[in-house]
Design a protein around this motif. Structure first.
Motif, PDB file in Angstrom:
ATOM      1  N   ALA A  12      11.868   9.244  -4.536  1.00 26.34           N
ATOM      2  CA  ALA A  12      11.131   8.717  -2.840  1.00 26.34           C
ATOM      3  C   ALA A  12      12.282  10.563  -2.189  1.00 26.34           C
ATOM      4  O   ALA A  12      11.552  11.210  -1.595  1.00 26.34           O
ATOM      5  CB  ALA A  12      11.901   8.126  -2.210  1.00 26.34           C
ATOM      6  N   GLY A 177       5.567   8.164   3.915  1.00 27.80           N
ATOM      7  CA  GLY A 177       5.588   7.391   3.609  1.00 27.80           C
ATOM      8  C   GLY A 177       4.667   6.931   1.929  1.00 27.80           C
ATOM      9  O   GLY A 177       5.014   6.225   1.253  1.00 27.80           O
ATOM     10  N   CYS A 180       5.726   9.109  -0.742  1.00 28.98           N
ATOM     11  CA  CYS A 180       7.236   8.831  -1.486  1.00 28.98           C
ATOM     12  C   CYS A 180       7.865   7.215  -2.267  1.00 28.98           C
ATOM     13  O   CYS A 180       8.768   6.475  -2.351  1.00 28.98           O
ATOM     14  CB  CYS A 180       8.221   8.842  -0.255  1.00 28.98           C
ATOM     15  N   ARG A 182       6.325   4.353   0.109  1.00 29.88           N
ATOM     16  CA  ARG A 182       7.455   3.539   1.188  1.00 29.88           C
ATOM     17  C   ARG A 182       6.525   3.429   2.384  1.00 29.88           C
ATOM     18  O   ARG A 182       6.552   3.422   3.464  1.00 29.88           O
ATOM     19  CB  ARG A 182       8.934   4.180   1.381  1.00 29.88           C
ATOM     20  N   GLN A 183       5.425   3.100   1.770  1.00 31.59           N
ATOM     21  CA  GLN A 183       4.341   3.137   3.166  1.00 31.59           C
ATOM     22  C   GLN A 183       4.753   2.256   4.111  1.00 31.59           C
ATOM     23  O   GLN A 183       4.436   2.780   5.158  1.00 31.59           O
ATOM     24  CB  GLN A 183       2.931   2.967   2.765  1.00 31.59           C
ATOM     25  N   PRO A 185       7.243   0.123   5.164  1.00 30.41           N
ATOM     26  CA  PRO A 185       8.753   0.853   5.916  1.00 30.41           C
ATOM     27  C   PRO A 185       8.427   1.906   6.601  1.00 30.41           C
ATOM     28  O   PRO A 185       9.443   1.724   7.856  1.00 30.41           O
ATOM     29  CB  PRO A 185       9.561   1.028   4.666  1.00 30.41           C
TER      30      PRO A 185
END
Length: 279
Positions: A12, A177, A180, A182-183, A185
């Motif tokens: 990420a 997002g 990496c 982290r969609q 958040p």
């Protein structure tokens, strides 16, 4: 599975770093964001530049395409800076610039030309994350000169152009997002910023929509999911010659957006599985 889920866990931090804009002095040939608001001739040239990508656009279409492009390019850069914890408090329209180059590529099996846009901003170091209301006001300040200049140059109303900026920022957060891993958040952060009533970024029509293909309709035989940004604004693609008067699948004017987005998901899934895409 999702179309964006990588086989290996994503790095990420490396992905966020790759999405950051260049930080330093503006290149000599850069289009300065602030200048769009006070140099009418420069703004007119920038608006007309969109004809290189989409010949035949009318003035309103050129203005919408320009704001759509810069909104997406800067929106992704800002999202990367925010999500990687950069101190953005000193960002200023006079310290943001764009360098554009006409390029060709293939998307979903179809060739197309586009204006590749590189963003440069004033140096920003690590710092405390701004609360969403403050960041919404900062984003509004950054884009205000461009909206004023382009609206005057193309006669398209500021409200329509602001919705395109909101779309660009939203897609910036969503795409980073997804890239990496982290969609959720990233979407939550975007909604916290863009759903602030009282700012020009607020748009009721903007949403993030998760769609799933059931195993029986998926080309892989397993459920496939993806999340789309439902646009708040219109880039006026439907006015171009190649559109033949039809709206794109995400257009705010469509009454059947969820259905069209499901078809887009199925089309991409078929291509990813090595099957012919949908016509």
């Amino acid at each position: 599975m999702t179309l964006h889920a990588p086989i290996l866990p994503p790095d990420a931090d490396a992905i966020l770093a790759s999405a950051l804009p260049v930080m330093g002095p503006l290149p000599q040939d850069a289009l300065c964001l602030a200048a769009l608001g006070h140099d009418a001739q420069l703004c007119a040239v920038a608006v007309a530049e969109e004809l290189r990508q989409e010949p035949g656009l009318d003035a309103k279409g050129c203005g919408a395409y320009l704001v759509n492009r810069l909104g997406w390019s800067l929106g992704r850069a800002l999202a990367a800076m925010d999500l990687s914890g950069r101190d953005m408090t000193r960002l200023d329209p006079a310290g943001i610039g764009f360098v554009t180059e006409l390029k060709q590529d293939i998307y979903e099996g179809q060739p197309y030309v586009y204006l590749d846009t590189k963003v440069t901003v004033s140096p920003c170091h690590d710092g405390a994350t701004l609360p969403a209301p403050e960041l919404a006001r900062l984003y509004e300040t950054l884009f205000t000169p461009m909206i004023a200049g382009v609206s005057a140059a193309c006669t398209l109303g500021p409200g329509a152009l602001w919705r395109l900026v909101t779309d660009g920022i939203a897609l910036g957060y969503l795409s980073i997002g997804q890239d990496c891993g982290r969609q959720e958040p990233a979407i939550a952060r975007a909604e916290a910023i863009l759903k602030q009533p009282g700012t020009r970024l607020y748009a009721r029509q903007l949403n993030f929509l998760k769609l799933t293909l059931a195993p029986e309709e998926s080309p892989t035989g397993t459920a496939i999911s993806d999340t789309f940004r439902e646009r708040a604004g219109c880039c006026r693609y439907y006015t171009t010659a190649r559109s033949e008067g039809t709206y794109c699948s995400t257009c705010i004017h469509r009454k059947d957006r969820p259905e069209r987005l499901r078809l887009a998901l199925l089309h991409r899934a078929r291509l990813a599985a090595g099957l012919p895409g949908l016509v």
